[in-house]
Design a protein around this motif. Structure first.
Motif, short mmCIF file in Angstrom:
data_model
loop_
_atom_site.label_atom_id
_atom_site.label_comp_id
_atom_site.label_asym_id
_atom_site.label_seq_id
_atom_site.Cartn_x
_atom_site.Cartn_y
_atom_site.Cartn_z
N GLY A 60 0.84 -1.18 0.00
CA GLY A 60 0.00 0.00 0.00
C GLY A 60 0.88 1.24 0.00
O GLY A 60 2.08 1.15 0.27
N ASN A 61 0.29 2.38 -0.31
CA ASN A 61 1.07 3.62 -0.37
C ASN A 61 0.60 4.66 0.64
O ASN A 61 0.87 5.85 0.49
CB ASN A 61 1.03 4.20 -1.79
N VAL A 62 -0.11 4.20 1.68
CA VAL A 62 -0.59 5.09 2.73
C VAL A 62 -0.14 4.55 4.08
O VAL A 62 -0.33 3.36 4.38
CB VAL A 62 -2.13 5.20 2.70
N GLY A 63 0.45 5.41 4.90
CA GLY A 63 0.82 5.00 6.25
C GLY A 63 1.91 3.95 6.28
O GLY A 63 2.70 3.81 5.34
N LEU A 64 1.96 3.21 7.38
CA LEU A 64 2.96 2.16 7.56
C LEU A 64 2.45 0.84 6.99
O LEU A 64 1.33 0.43 7.29
CB LEU A 64 3.30 1.98 9.04
N GLN A 65 3.28 0.20 6.20
CA GLN A 65 2.94 -1.09 5.61
C GLN A 65 4.05 -2.09 5.91
O GLN A 65 5.20 -1.71 6.14
CB GLN A 65 2.74 -0.96 4.09
N MET A 66 3.72 -3.38 5.88
CA MET A 66 4.69 -4.41 6.18
C MET A 66 5.57 -4.78 4.99
O MET A 66 6.65 -5.34 5.15
CB MET A 66 3.97 -5.66 6.69
N GLY A 67 5.08 -4.53 3.78
CA GLY A 67 5.82 -4.91 2.59
C GLY A 67 5.40 -6.25 2.05
O GLY A 67 5.10 -6.41 0.87
N THR A 68 5.37 -7.24 2.91
CA THR A 68 4.87 -8.57 2.55
C THR A 68 4.00 -9.08 3.69
O THR A 68 4.13 -8.63 4.84
CB THR A 68 6.01 -9.58 2.30
N TRP A 69 3.13 -10.03 3.39
CA TRP A 69 2.25 -10.60 4.43
C TRP A 69 1.82 -11.99 3.97
O TRP A 69 1.37 -12.16 2.83
CB TRP A 69 1.04 -9.71 4.65
N ASN A 129 -3.24 3.97 21.33
CA ASN A 129 -3.15 5.02 20.33
C ASN A 129 -2.27 4.50 19.20
O ASN A 129 -1.20 3.95 19.46
CB ASN A 129 -2.54 6.28 20.93
N SER A 130 -2.71 4.63 17.96
CA SER A 130 -1.90 4.10 16.87
C SER A 130 -1.94 5.03 15.67
O SER A 130 -2.96 5.65 15.38
CB SER A 130 -2.40 2.70 16.45
N ILE A 131 -0.79 5.12 14.98
CA ILE A 131 -0.75 5.85 13.73
C ILE A 131 -1.24 4.94 12.61
O ILE A 131 -1.39 3.73 12.80
CB ILE A 131 0.67 6.38 13.44
N THR A 132 -1.50 5.50 11.45
CA THR A 132 -2.09 4.73 10.35
C THR A 132 -1.16 3.60 9.93
O THR A 132 0.02 3.83 9.62
CB THR A 132 -2.37 5.65 9.15
N HIS A 133 -1.69 2.40 9.92
CA HIS A 133 -0.92 1.23 9.48
C HIS A 133 -1.88 0.20 8.89
O HIS A 133 -3.07 0.18 9.19
CB HIS A 133 -0.11 0.63 10.62
N PHE A 134 -1.36 -0.64 8.02
CA PHE A 134 -2.15 -1.66 7.32
C PHE A 134 -3.32 -1.05 6.55
O PHE A 134 -4.35 -1.68 6.36
CB PHE A 134 -2.68 -2.71 8.30
N GLY A 183 10.33 11.64 8.83
CA GLY A 183 10.88 12.82 8.17
C GLY A 183 11.37 12.51 6.77
O GLY A 183 11.15 13.30 5.84
N LYS A 184 11.99 11.36 6.63
CA LYS A 184 12.47 10.97 5.31
C LYS A 184 11.32 10.68 4.36
O LYS A 184 11.35 11.07 3.18
CB LYS A 184 13.37 9.73 5.43
N GLN A 185 10.27 10.01 4.87
CA GLN A 185 9.16 9.60 4.01
C GLN A 185 8.24 10.77 3.66
O GLN A 185 7.81 10.89 2.52
CB GLN A 185 8.35 8.50 4.70
N TYR A 186 7.96 11.63 4.64
CA TYR A 186 6.92 12.64 4.44
C TYR A 186 7.45 14.07 4.28
O TYR A 186 6.70 14.95 3.82
CB TYR A 186 5.92 12.60 5.60
N ALA A 187 8.70 14.31 4.65
CA ALA A 187 9.27 15.64 4.47
C ALA A 187 10.46 15.62 3.52
O ALA A 187 11.05 16.67 3.24
CB ALA A 187 9.71 16.21 5.82
N ASN A 188 10.80 14.41 3.05
CA ASN A 188 11.92 14.24 2.12
C ASN A 188 13.17 14.93 2.65
O ASN A 188 13.91 15.61 1.93
CB ASN A 188 11.57 14.79 0.73
#
Length: 231
Positions: A60-69, A129-134, A183-188
Motif C-alpha cells: 500500500g502507499n498510505v501510512g505504515l505497511q509491512m511490505g509482505t504478508w 493510540n496508533s498511527i495509520t498502518h495496514f 521525516g524521510k518519508q513525508y518531508a523528504n
C-alpha cells in the motif's frame, strides 16, 4: 543507549506468552485475526485454530505497511463478525492487535461471546493510540480501558486482568524514535546532526521521567492487555 520507547512489542509478546500458559492444556483456542500466526508457538499445549479475513497483503502507499504478508497458514478465512464455527464451540479466543482494523469491534466481541463456551477465556490486546498502518484496513486509532470496561461486561464477560503496556513517556519516546523515518518519508528530509542531538536529548528527558512515572498510563500507553472470562 536509551531503552525508553522500545519495549512495546517485547512486553506485549511476553504478556501474551504468560497469559496463554494460564489456559488449561487441551483447550480449543481460536486465534481471531491471526494474520501470520506469530503467537502459535506459545499454543503448543492447546488445540490451535487460526482465523483471518486474509485481504491484507502487506502493500500500500498510505501510512505504515509491512511490505509482505503471508496468509497461507490460516485455518479459517472469514469475516471476524461471522466465523463459521458453532455456538459455544471453543474454550478460548485470542485477538491481538486486531480491533483497530475492524469496522465494528463491538460486533467482534458479540461474536466472541457466541463462540465461547461458558467459562471460556478471552485474551485481547489493542493499541491505546496508533498511527495509520495496514491501510486501508485501519478504522480506529486505539482503545483505552473504558472501552473494555463498558463493552465486555455488557456482553457477559468478567474482566480478570486489565493491564496497561507502557506509559505516556514510553509512547512519546516511541514516536520520537520514529521521527527519522517519518521525516524521510513525508518531508523528504534527512535528520541533521543538530536534529539528532535534540532528539537524543529528548529521549534522555523521557527516560528520566519514565523512571519516575506514577500512573501516566491513564493518559496514554502503548495498549491495554485484557484477560476475561465468559460468564
Amino acid at each position: 543507549m536509551f531503552q525508553v520507547g522500545t519495549t512495546n512489542e517485547e512486553a506485549r509478546r511476553e504478556w501474551i506468552k504468560n497469559t496463554l500458559a494460564k489456559i488449561p492444556a487441551g483447550s480449543k483456542l481460536l486465534d481471531a485475526g491471526a494474520g501470520e500466526c506469530q503467537y502459535k508457538p506459545f499454543c503448543s499445549h492447546l488445540e490451535y485454530i487460526s482465523q483471518d479475513f486474509a485481504q491484507y497483503d502487506g502493500t500500500g502507499n498510505v501510512g505504515l505497511q509491512m511490505g509482505t504478508w503471508d496468509n497461507t497458514k490460516l485455518d479459517i478465512v472469514s469475516d471476524i463478525l461471522a466465523i463459521p464455527l458453532p455456538d459455544n464451540s471453543v474454550d478460548a479466543i485470542m485477538c491481538t492487535e486486531v480491533f483497530e482494523h475492524i469496522p465494528d469491534p463491538v460486533g467482534a466481541i458479540r461474536e466472541f461471546k457466541r463462540l465461547l463456551r461458558p467459562g471460556g477465556y478471552l485474551l485481547l490486546t489493542a493499541p491505546f493510540n496508533s498511527i495509520t498502518h495496514f491501510a486501508p484496513y485501519h478504522f480506529s486509532t486505539g482503545f483505552n480501558r473504558f472501552f473494555y470496561e463498558k463493552h465486555l461486561p455488557d456482553n457477559d464477560f468478567e474482566i480478570t486482568e486489565l493491564t496497561p503496556n507502557g506509559s505516556y513517556f514510553e509512547c512519546v519516546a516511541q514516536e520520537v524514535r520514529r521521527v527519522k523515518s517519518v521525516g524521510k518519508q513525508y518531508a523528504n528530509t534527512k535528520i541533521s546532526l543538530l536534529d539528532k542531538v535534540i532528539l537524543h536529548s529528548t529521549l534522555w528527558v523521557l527516560q528520566r521521567l519514565s523512571k519516575k512515572d506514577k500512573g501516566s498510563s491513564e493518559l496514554l500507553s502503548y495498549g491495554i492487555h485484557v484477560f476475561a472470562r465468559k460468564k
